[in-house]
Scaffold this active site. Structure first.
Site, mmCIF file in Angstrom:
data_model
loop_
_atom_site.group_PDB
_atom_site.id
_atom_site.type_symbol
_atom_site.label_atom_id
_atom_site.label_comp_id
_atom_site.label_asym_id
_atom_site.label_seq_id
_atom_site.Cartn_x
_atom_site.Cartn_y
_atom_site.Cartn_z
ATOM 1 N N ALA A 193 0.865 -1.181 0.000
ATOM 2 C CA ALA A 193 0.000 0.000 0.000
ATOM 3 C C ALA A 193 0.902 1.231 0.000
ATOM 4 O O ALA A 193 2.081 1.134 0.334
ATOM 5 C CB ALA A 193 -0.856 -0.016 1.259
ATOM 6 N N GLY B 286 0.376 -5.012 0.720
ATOM 7 C CA GLY B 286 -0.786 -4.908 -0.152
ATOM 8 C C GLY B 286 -0.519 -5.425 -1.561
ATOM 9 O O GLY B 286 -1.445 -5.865 -2.246
ATOM 10 N N GLU C 138 -1.007 -9.005 -1.347
ATOM 11 C CA GLU C 138 -2.440 -9.237 -1.095
ATOM 12 C C GLU C 138 -3.263 -9.111 -2.384
ATOM 13 O O GLU C 138 -4.216 -9.854 -2.582
ATOM 14 C CB GLU C 138 -2.931 -8.268 -0.013
ATOM 15 C CG GLU C 138 -2.322 -8.625 1.343
ATOM 16 C CD GLU C 138 -2.643 -7.609 2.421
ATOM 17 O OE1 GLU C 138 -2.177 -6.467 2.302
ATOM 18 O OE2 GLU C 138 -3.380 -7.965 3.358
ATOM 19 N N GLU D 164 4.011 -5.728 7.077
ATOM 20 C CA GLU D 164 3.252 -4.669 7.763
ATOM 21 C C GLU D 164 3.591 -4.554 9.241
ATOM 22 O O GLU D 164 3.487 -3.477 9.821
ATOM 23 C CB GLU D 164 1.742 -4.906 7.612
ATOM 24 C CG GLU D 164 1.205 -4.646 6.220
ATOM 25 C CD GLU D 164 1.277 -5.841 5.283
ATOM 26 O OE1 GLU D 164 2.048 -6.793 5.580
ATOM 27 O OE2 GLU D 164 0.592 -5.837 4.260
HETATM 28 N N1 CAA Z 1 4.692 3.350 -0.089
HETATM 29 C C1 CAA Z 1 5.206 4.556 -0.417
HETATM 30 N N2 CAA Z 1 6.493 4.744 -0.731
HETATM 31 C C2 CAA Z 1 7.289 3.669 -0.708
HETATM 32 C C3 CAA Z 1 6.828 2.389 -0.364
HETATM 33 C C4 CAA Z 1 5.455 2.245 -0.054
HETATM 34 N N3 CAA Z 1 4.934 1.058 0.258
HETATM 35 N N4 CAA Z 1 7.862 1.519 -0.412
HETATM 36 C C5 CAA Z 1 8.935 2.240 -0.781
HETATM 37 N N5 CAA Z 1 8.595 3.528 -0.944
HETATM 38 C C6 CAA Z 1 9.461 4.631 -1.394
HETATM 39 C C7 CAA Z 1 10.571 4.918 -0.402
HETATM 40 O O1 CAA Z 1 10.145 5.838 0.577
HETATM 41 C C8 CAA Z 1 11.641 5.500 -1.312
HETATM 42 O O2 CAA Z 1 11.264 6.832 -1.574
HETATM 43 P P1 CAA Z 1 12.393 7.965 -1.739
HETATM 44 O O3 CAA Z 1 13.249 7.514 -2.871
HETATM 45 O O4 CAA Z 1 11.591 9.178 -1.998
HETATM 46 O O5 CAA Z 1 13.122 7.981 -0.440
HETATM 47 C C9 CAA Z 1 11.454 4.725 -2.608
HETATM 48 O O6 CAA Z 1 10.137 4.182 -2.557
HETATM 49 C C10 CAA Z 1 12.436 3.586 -2.806
HETATM 50 O O7 CAA Z 1 12.415 2.791 -1.616
HETATM 51 P P2 CAA Z 1 13.770 2.256 -0.949
HETATM 52 O O8 CAA Z 1 14.759 3.349 -0.850
HETATM 53 O O9 CAA Z 1 13.379 1.554 0.280
HETATM 54 O O10 CAA Z 1 14.261 1.245 -2.081
HETATM 55 P P3 CAA Z 1 14.899 -0.198 -1.916
HETATM 56 O O11 CAA Z 1 15.133 -0.678 -3.296
HETATM 57 O O12 CAA Z 1 16.024 -0.193 -0.956
HETATM 58 O O13 CAA Z 1 13.752 -1.122 -1.243
HETATM 59 C C11 CAA Z 1 11.555 -2.025 -0.949
HETATM 60 C C12 CAA Z 1 12.571 -1.375 -1.926
HETATM 61 C C13 CAA Z 1 12.069 -3.415 -0.517
HETATM 62 C C14 CAA Z 1 10.263 -2.161 -1.668
HETATM 63 C C15 CAA Z 1 11.424 -1.133 0.305
HETATM 64 O O14 CAA Z 1 11.142 0.189 -0.107
HETATM 65 C C16 CAA Z 1 10.336 -1.530 1.243
HETATM 66 O O15 CAA Z 1 10.531 -2.416 2.053
HETATM 67 N N6 CAA Z 1 9.174 -0.868 1.161
HETATM 68 C C17 CAA Z 1 8.081 -1.040 2.087
HETATM 69 C C18 CAA Z 1 7.344 -2.307 1.829
HETATM 70 C C19 CAA Z 1 6.193 -2.437 2.791
HETATM 71 O O16 CAA Z 1 6.341 -2.247 3.991
HETATM 72 N N7 CAA Z 1 5.027 -2.764 2.264
HETATM 73 C C20 CAA Z 1 3.848 -2.884 3.064
HETATM 74 C C21 CAA Z 1 3.135 -1.584 3.081
HETATM 75 S S1 CAA Z 1 1.808 -1.561 4.231
HETATM 76 C C22 CAA Z 1 0.564 -2.374 3.433
HETATM 77 O O17 CAA Z 1 0.702 -2.815 2.348
HETATM 78 C C23 CAA Z 1 -0.678 -2.412 4.259
HETATM 79 C C24 CAA Z 1 -1.734 -3.291 3.776
HETATM 80 O O18 CAA Z 1 -1.813 -4.415 4.142
HETATM 81 C C25 CAA Z 1 -2.786 -2.778 2.939
#
Ligand code: CAA
Length: 700
Positions: free
Chosen positions: A66, A105, A108, A128
């Site tokens: 998400a 998400g 999901e 999450e």
């Molecule tokens: N939402 C918004 N922005 C996100 C994002 C997300 N889910 N995931 C990453 N980003 C953004 C980061 O903030 C970063 O932005 P900036 O360049 O502006 O700083 C950019 O994307 C790149 O991210 P990383 O620097 O972390 O890049 P990476 O290649 O090292 O890692 C990744 C990539 C493994 C996807 C890592 O970003 C990550 O772990 N992201 C979060 C994943 C996550 O927690 N997902 C679950 C979200 S909650 C959810 O989904 C709830 C639900 O059940 C509905």
């Protein structure tokens, strides 16, 4: 190709509808993406002759979750859980092609499709929990239906990323391919059309009951994670997967909403974005200097840890010592660290020999003539450092970066002994340096911006969180530590027991109480610092070191001598009865009227002291933004992540509450407890620390 909106497009290829999600950088399921996907699905399923619909991602990843930026704001329709339900109910076979990462998400969405295929290199997960949440778009209901309750619970509670091969074995994905997402999408769709790839709806599968397992996991969580909110909600939601899916989804939704309202969720998301924003500084726009070969001076615990971190990042390392015996010890320590990294899965066993071959131990600084960057990790003494930097100045090639790993000392003074102060910087690692994530990048008055930029690139290469700090005694972290550590000492002098102070702060969420930390780091280090600072200690300052000095005079330096605030026997830790004797004697000598402190009061004083010094660090522009202070404390000092850092936590209290507390404590000690001007200003204009995070102060 039909562009549905700015993030989603659809393409019809004979009987196949290909839906492409394109929301860089990570295809987060933002409102635009959800809206586009919903419309694309309606459009594709209304076209004549479509036999299969495929969802795939553009760029380097499927959907990484998400859109975290939307959390905490009013929710915008269509909501992800509803969209996933709609996906599942589509009557045309609908599959997803996963590459890069399919997280939260994102996974999901995929679990709602009727089959999932992966591309080699894929990682999936439900992370999450790291954001204080639970999978809230059906993950707690559909993952257990596909891979069983124990595996799903483990995935949800650990938040770990699972490699494609394991995801295939677990049943989370159905088949693995090699190729580009669009090509794989077409291939997999063809296979569905000719019956080679089976599709089925996840909601029509029943999870096998595992109540005993869930009970066991829950009981363990209550013991180990009672202070966290979301893990317990994860278990509650997974348990509900044994109900009909609509009921289970309802339980999940309620639990998700509850998590969303918690301060823990806000704090963890602050840390998620803080970790990524902290490197956004003016110098990040400047090209760094190339760094492939590092020199490290000193093969002690710090030097060998830094060397290990550099080797693990694939950098060549020349390790310097004065005598062969110390060099051998350092080399052995590095070997041990690298083997440990293999065991912990941080380094592939087949890469070990190549990694080991990057290390060149040498006697004498002359061996550093070709290195790109030197980290001096010698004894913490200004004269020692100055001698080393004079030598480095004469040996190192032009443009080489000369860094000191000093924890307290003045980088400007060190730089001044060289003919190239613009190339000198502080790189303050934390022990064990190959494990701890924090790297303070200490910028001197004359440090060139390209050198600062290189510090940040190095931090990234080493997978560390680099934080820019200005020059002062202890920079950001150790300066705060020296201040709030005094509160712990005053509390003990005035009536609390060291174990009580430790317990109160561990209950607040610190990984370890301050006395346990001191025992681990070695009481001699603080002792040396107290002696160093004695000549400049203001006479109005209440001395905080009496008890610690007496302990040190006995030769008890903590864990390494088996005795400190605690007694250590192997892995066992006991209270040290001799400490009580010392404490009582010191209280008597100082004529202290012993008070009783409850745990809440201990936390209040400790946190208020930490916050006030953090504010002064901001006022003096030693830290550019509140988030820099927060990241230092979270990644280097065991500050509870779920509290977001001292200044995020301060925002939950508000400036007036902090002022009130400081004014009350100032009645006991008006030198130590002083209200920083910035707090008064914030109270009068209603600002919060989070308001300052967008601004970047520039050092003068
Ligand atoms: N939402 C918004 N922005 C996100 C994002 C997300 N889910 N995931 C990453 N980003 C953004 C980061 O903030 C970063 O932005 P900036 O360049 O502006 O700083 C950019 O994307 C790149 O991210 P990383 O620097 O972390 O890049 P990476 O290649 O090292 O890692 C990744 C990539 C493994 C996807 C890592 O970003 C990550 O772990 N992201 C979060 C994943 C996550 O927690 N997902 C679950 C979200 S909650 C959810 O989904 C709830 C639900 O059940 C509905």
């Amino acid at each position: 190709m039909l562009n549905i909106n700015e993030t989603v497009s659809v393409e019809i290829n004979q009987k196949i509808a290909l839906i492409c999600l394109d929301n860089p950088p990570v295809n987060a399921a933002s409102q635009s993406l959800r809206n586009g996907l919903q419309k694309a699905l309606i459009w594709a399923s209304s076209q004549n002759g479509i036999g299969v619909i495929v969802i795939y991602g553009a760029g380097c990843t499927f959907v990484a979750g998400a859109d975290i930026k939307e959390f905490g704001k009013p929710p915008l329709a269509p909501f992800l859980p509803d969209l996933v339900n709609e996906i599942e109910k589509i009557e045309i076979p609908l599959i997803s092609v996963l590459h890069g990462t399919a997280l939260g998400g994102g996974l999901e969405i995929a679990l709602g499709t009727h089959a999932r295929v992966g591309i080699i290199g894929l990682k999936v997960g439900l992370p999450e929990i790291h954001l204080g949440l639970l999978p809230g778009a059906g993950g707690t209901q559909r993952a257990p239906r596909l891979c069983g309750i124990p595996a799903a619970l483990d995935m949800i509670l650990s938040g770990k990323h699972i490699h494609a091969e394991d995801a295939l074995e677990m049943g989370l994905i159905d088949k693995l391919y090699d190729g580009q997402p669009r090509d794989v999408a077409l291939q997999a769709a063809q296979e569905v059309l000719i019956g080679q790839l089976e599709t089925r709806r996840t909601d029509q599968i029943f999870a096998k009951s595992h109540h005993a397992h869930i009970d066991k996991v829950e009981a363990k969580l209550i013991k180990t994670h009672s202070h966290l909110f979301s893990p317990h909600k994860c278990v509650q939601a997974v348990r509900a997967c044994l109900l009909p899916i609509a009921e289970g989804l309802h339980v999940e939704r309620q639990a998700f909403e509850e998590c969303m309202q918690t301060p823990q969720r806000a704090a963890l998301i602050h840390v998620f974005f803080g970790e990524r924003s902290v490197s956004r500084i003016p110098e990040s726009k400047i090209a760094p200097r190339p760094v492939a070969h590092i020199g490290i001076i000193g093969a002690g615990t710090m030097g060998s840890g830094i060397a290990t971190a550099c080797l693990l990042a694939g950098l060549r390392v020349t390790l310097i010592e004065n005598v062969q015996e110390s060099l051998n010890k350092g080399r052995a320590k590095i070997e041990q660290n690298l083997n440990g990294s293999v065991k912990r899965g941080k380094l592939h066993a087949e890469k070990l020999p190549r990694t080991q071959s990057l290390l060149q131990p040498a006697l004498g600084i002359e061996a550093l003539d070709q290195v790109d960057l030197v980290v001096e990790a010698a004894f913490e003494d200004m004269n020692v450092k100055k001698e080393i930097f004079k030598e480095l100045d004469s040996v190192c090639k032009p443009g080489a970066i000369l860094a000191s790993n000093t924890s307290y000392l003045d980088i400007n003074e060190i730089a001044a002994v060289t003919s190239r102060p613009q190339d000198v910087i502080g790189l303050h690692f934390f022990s064990p340096a190959h494990v701890m994530r924090l790297l303070e990048i200490v910028v001197g008055r004359k440090t060139d911006p390209t050198v600062t930029a290189t510090g940040f690139t190095l931090a990234k290469k080493l997978r560390k969180v680099g934080v820019k700090a200005g020059v002062c005694d202890g920079f950001i972290g150790n300066r705060l530590l020296a201040h709030y550590r005094k509160t712990a000492a005053y509390l003990v002098l005035d009536g609390a027991q060291p174990q009580q102070v430790d317990q109160a702060l561990e209950d607040f969420g610190f990984a370890m109480g301050p006395h346990k930390v001191t025992d681990l780091a070695g009481l001699d280090i603080d002792w040396m610092n107290r002696k160093r600072k004695a000549p400049t200690r203001p006479k109005e300052e209440r001395y905080s070191g009496e008890i610690a000095d007496r302990i040190c005079e006995n030769g008890w330096f903590g864990r390494k001598t088996g005795q400190g605030y605690y007694l250590y026997e192997g892995r066992d830790v006991h209270t040290n009865p001799d400490i009580d004797v010392i404490i009582n004697a010191e209280r008597k000598k100082a004529g202290i009227n012993v008070q009783k402190f409850n745990n809440k009061e201990i936390v209040k004083r400790y946190m208020t002291a930490m916050i006030s010094e953090a504010v002064r660090v901001l006022e003096e522009q030693i830290a550019a933004r509140p988030l820099d202070v927060d990241m230092v404390l979270v990644f280097g000092y065991g500050f509870p992540r779920h509290r977001g850092g001292p200044l995020h936590y301060a925002d939950t209290l508000g400036p007036q509450e902090l002022i009130n507390r400081i004014e009350t404590y100032a009645k006991e000690d008006s030198h130590y407890w002083r209200v920083p001007d910035m707090l008064r200003q914030m109270a009068s204009d209603g600002t919060k620390f989070s308001d300052f995070n967008e601004k970047v102060a520039v050092w003068t």
